[in-house]
Design a protein around this motif. Structure first.
Motif, PDB file in Angstrom:
ATOM      1  N   MET A   1      14.901 -13.822 -21.526  1.00 42.86           N
ATOM      2  CA  MET A   1      13.682 -13.187 -21.087  1.00 42.86           C
ATOM      3  C   MET A   1      13.617 -11.776 -21.664  1.00 42.86           C
ATOM      4  O   MET A   1      14.580 -11.034 -21.603  1.00 42.86           O
ATOM      5  CB  MET A   1      13.651 -13.129 -19.561  1.00 42.86           C
ATOM      6  N   VAL A   2      12.494 -11.430 -22.230  1.00 45.24           N
ATOM      7  CA  VAL A   2      12.197 -10.052 -22.619  1.00 45.24           C
ATOM      8  C   VAL A   2      10.797  -9.758 -22.131  1.00 45.24           C
ATOM      9  O   VAL A   2       9.867 -10.529 -22.355  1.00 45.24           O
ATOM     10  CB  VAL A   2      12.285  -9.848 -24.153  1.00 45.24           C
ATOM     11  N   ARG A   3      10.688  -8.637 -21.434  1.00 47.34           N
ATOM     12  CA  ARG A   3       9.391  -8.228 -20.894  1.00 47.34           C
ATOM     13  C   ARG A   3       9.203  -6.746 -21.216  1.00 47.34           C
ATOM     14  O   ARG A   3      10.147  -5.966 -21.128  1.00 47.34           O
ATOM     15  CB  ARG A   3       9.415  -8.453 -19.395  1.00 47.34           C
ATOM     16  N   ILE A   4       7.989  -6.369 -21.587  1.00 48.13           N
ATOM     17  CA  ILE A   4       7.694  -4.975 -21.894  1.00 48.13           C
ATOM     18  C   ILE A   4       6.674  -4.472 -20.883  1.00 48.13           C
ATOM     19  O   ILE A   4       5.664  -5.134 -20.630  1.00 48.13           O
ATOM     20  CB  ILE A   4       7.166  -4.825 -23.328  1.00 48.13           C
TER      21      ILE A   4
ATOM     22  N   ILE B   1      17.890  -2.930 -18.808  1.00 50.42           N
ATOM     23  CA  ILE B   1      16.576  -2.309 -18.985  1.00 50.42           C
ATOM     24  C   ILE B   1      16.729  -1.064 -19.851  1.00 50.42           C
ATOM     25  O   ILE B   1      17.611  -0.234 -19.610  1.00 50.42           O
ATOM     26  CB  ILE B   1      15.974  -1.910 -17.621  1.00 50.42           C
ATOM     27  N   THR B   2      15.854  -0.934 -20.845  1.00 51.39           N
ATOM     28  CA  THR B   2      15.789   0.264 -21.684  1.00 51.39           C
ATOM     29  C   THR B   2      14.446   0.928 -21.443  1.00 51.39           C
ATOM     30  O   THR B   2      13.408   0.269 -21.509  1.00 51.39           O
ATOM     31  CB  THR B   2      15.915  -0.099 -23.179  1.00 51.39           C
TER      32      THR B   2
ATOM     33  N   VAL C   1      11.656  -1.892 -21.800  1.00 47.86           N
ATOM     34  CA  VAL C   1      11.972  -3.234 -22.283  1.00 47.86           C
ATOM     35  C   VAL C   1      12.976  -3.813 -21.299  1.00 47.86           C
ATOM     36  O   VAL C   1      14.077  -3.280 -21.123  1.00 47.86           O
ATOM     37  CB  VAL C   1      12.556  -3.206 -23.712  1.00 47.86           C
ATOM     38  N   LEU C   2      12.570  -4.895 -20.637  1.00 49.60           N
ATOM     39  CA  LEU C   2      13.411  -5.560 -19.651  1.00 49.60           C
ATOM     40  C   LEU C   2      13.981  -6.821 -20.274  1.00 49.60           C
ATOM     41  O   LEU C   2      13.238  -7.611 -20.859  1.00 49.60           O
ATOM     42  CB  LEU C   2      12.597  -5.940 -18.420  1.00 49.60           C
ATOM     43  N   THR C   3      15.292  -6.982 -20.145  1.00 48.19           N
ATOM     44  CA  THR C   3      15.938  -8.198 -20.605  1.00 48.19           C
ATOM     45  C   THR C   3      16.683  -8.803 -19.413  1.00 48.19           C
ATOM     46  O   THR C   3      16.759  -8.187 -18.342  1.00 48.19           O
ATOM     47  CB  THR C   3      16.938  -7.920 -21.745  1.00 48.19           C
ATOM     48  N   SER C   4      17.246  -9.944 -19.596  1.00 47.89           N
ATOM     49  CA  SER C   4      18.003 -10.575 -18.513  1.00 47.89           C
ATOM     50  C   SER C   4      19.326  -9.867 -18.252  1.00 47.89           C
ATOM     51  O   SER C   4      19.996 -10.142 -17.268  1.00 47.89           O
ATOM     52  CB  SER C   4      18.242 -12.048 -18.823  1.00 47.89           C
ATOM     53  N   GLU C   5      19.694  -8.905 -19.122  1.00 47.08           N
ATOM     54  CA  GLU C   5      20.976  -8.212 -18.991  1.00 47.08           C
ATOM     55  C   GLU C   5      20.853  -6.697 -18.844  1.00 47.08           C
ATOM     56  O   GLU C   5      21.854  -5.999 -18.787  1.00 47.08           O
ATOM     57  CB  GLU C   5      21.850  -8.521 -20.213  1.00 47.08           C
TER      58      GLU C   5
ATOM     59  N   TYR D   1      20.604  -3.598 -12.498  1.00 49.49           N
ATOM     60  CA  TYR D   1      20.823  -3.888 -13.915  1.00 49.49           C
ATOM     61  C   TYR D   1      21.311  -2.631 -14.620  1.00 49.49           C
ATOM     62  O   TYR D   1      20.936  -1.520 -14.248  1.00 49.49           O
ATOM     63  CB  TYR D   1      19.516  -4.315 -14.606  1.00 49.49           C
TER      64      TYR D   1
END
Length: 118
Positions: A1-4, A27-28, A21-25, A78
């Motif tokens: 999953m990648v969500r912006i 957040i940046t 930028v959110l990933t399953s591992e 996270y």
């Protein structure tokens, strides 16, 4: 999953932007704007919740980057990386308060959206 997720706020005649930028591992997050958007400081919150900070010489965004990293971690558990760079020429103390209020509003909106999508 990648969500912006992107948010922006008007402050002192310019924009401040939050882009995440959110990933399953993890957040940046990039927080930038004002008269001169840049990278002034970077905070990293590890999976245990410990924060490390690197602020470039002459930059004061470290407190903001560290605070954002901690708050996002507390709400998500996270790992988080936050870069911050907001510059306004000749800003007054009241102007700084307005910038901080705008940034905190962006953070609240971002965290509110996280509640909706989690």
């Amino acid at each position: 999953m990648v969500r912006i997720i992107e948010k922006e706020a008007s402050c002192l005649g310019d924009k401040i932007y939050l882009k995440a930028v959110l990933t399953s591992e993890g957040i940046t997050v990039s927080l930038a704007g004002g008269h001169k958007a840049h990278i002034g400081a970077v905070a990293v919150c590890d999976p245990a919740g410990l924060v490390s900070l690197h602020a470039f010489p002459g930059h004061k965004e470290g407190v903001l980057a560290e605070s954002f990293a901690k708050k996002i971690f507390e709400n998500t558990r996270y790992p988080v990386v936050v870069s911050a760079g907001i510059h306004y020429d000749n800003i007054s103390p009241k102007g700084i308060e307005k910038v901080l209020a705008a940034c905190n509003s962006l953070l609240s909106k971002f965290l509110g959206e996280l509640d909706i999508i989690s």
